[in-house]
Design an enzyme around this catalytic site. Sequence first.
Site, short mmCIF file in Angstrom:
data_model
loop_
_atom_site.label_atom_id
_atom_site.label_comp_id
_atom_site.label_asym_id
_atom_site.label_seq_id
_atom_site.Cartn_x
_atom_site.Cartn_y
_atom_site.Cartn_z
N SER A 187 -2.38 0.85 -5.00
CA SER A 187 -3.15 2.40 -4.11
C SER A 187 -3.90 2.53 -4.43
CB SER A 187 -2.00 2.88 -4.29
OG SER A 187 -1.95 4.33 -3.87
N ASP A 241 1.12 -1.45 -0.07
CA ASP A 241 0.02 0.19 0.68
C ASP A 241 1.02 1.33 0.36
OD1 ASP A 241 -2.32 1.09 0.40
OD2 ASP A 241 -1.59 2.25 2.63
#
Lengths: 228, 228
Positions: B122, B9
């Site tokens: 993301s 992430d």
Amino acid sequence: MPITTCVFDAYGTLFDVAAAARQAAAEPGFEKLQQKWPELANHWRLKQLQYTWLRAITGAHADFWDVTQDGLDWALEASGLDGDAALRQRLLDLYWQLQAYPEVPQMLADLKAGGLQTAILSNGSLPMLDGAVQSAGIGDVLDDVLSVESVGVFKPHSSVYDLVQKRFGGERDDVLFVSSNGWDAAGASGYGFVTAWVNRANEPIDRLPWKPAHVLYDLTTISQLAGL
Amino acid sequence: MPITTCVFDAYGTLFDVAAAARQAAAEPGFEKLQQKWPELANHWRLKQLQYTWLRAITGAHADFWDVTQDGLDWALEASGLDGDAALRQRLLDLYWQLQAYPEVPQMLADLKAGGLQTAILSNGSLPMLDGAVQSAGIGDVLDDVLSVESVGVFKPHSSVYDLVQKRFGGERDDVLFVSSNGWDAAGASGYGFVTAWVNRANEPIDRLPWKPAHVLYDLTTISQLAGL
């Protein structure tokens, strides 16, 4: 179109979700809540809602009572109050008998006297909602209590808002949908209901692609919005 | 199965999302942020995430850059900082050049040297992510940057996690997925990745139906988890 049906969110809108923590803090044995109850109530609500959204996105539905306990367990740990089984149980018991906001019974009675249909539409399960409705004594001024349990996904998924027309018929803009949760009022606006956001906490409006038709600070003017 | 691919992430995990508000608070002209920047950063992040979830549930996707601005506008108003166009613009500019956490470049270099595939996965759009990657100087140690924009829905929707296998092949449990967002690590565990939750803020674990395989406090031990 005139409003024919007034539909209310339950938790935060008719029932004061902070009441459980606030009330427990005033009881003997739970003095450690006196400083921490606002933080606890805030975290409890925040996590409870986050978990409903995350479960809606992933298709991992659960009963709102489970999610309510999950949110409380996170909040108790965050406030250093985990490990007190009596406190946890007392907070959960109080959640089944939340106080209604003071203007609620008269407001609903006025709507019924004016010939409008009234209902709750909530993330809560029917047993939880029945507990709160009975505790507040408003069962006689509600035509129905609609729960997401019948569709198996949480708000603001459109299939939840579909429950209103399935029960009452009519068009989407016959419905005045009232919520103190800005995201719920926004989602219902996007769905096509006429909406009122009850901004009890005087918060900024949510920057979502839909806006509530009305912004109120309590429920005393609902019958006017409904055309009475 | 051995880990073949390490996926990270971005915001909060590799890049410090609080850095924009903290850095602006130290600059001349924005002294009013000195007391308020932690609250502002917290609200900004909270609303940014809430809006991604609400948009995922309702099918109302938007570019993460729009959602980031929406979250900031709510947060500025909540902190009484709305109406300062220069402050708003400075905070947004800084979001394109967020600091990476100090251990990030060496950690990624070690993974690449060990023969692992590395990527970002993301909510951010590619232009935002490219800005942050360039600013942190980590482009050479990443094989790819994967954005939700190619599927049009935000995390933790499963079609986002699908992007990893589409790009790298292999099985779900070949992937070590790393996130500082507890809900993201949980969602990726439910999806079938091996997960590490980087609990930088020392928060309680999220009470979701899936748990991360590993709980860390920074990224220094990632290469061990990846089998190096």
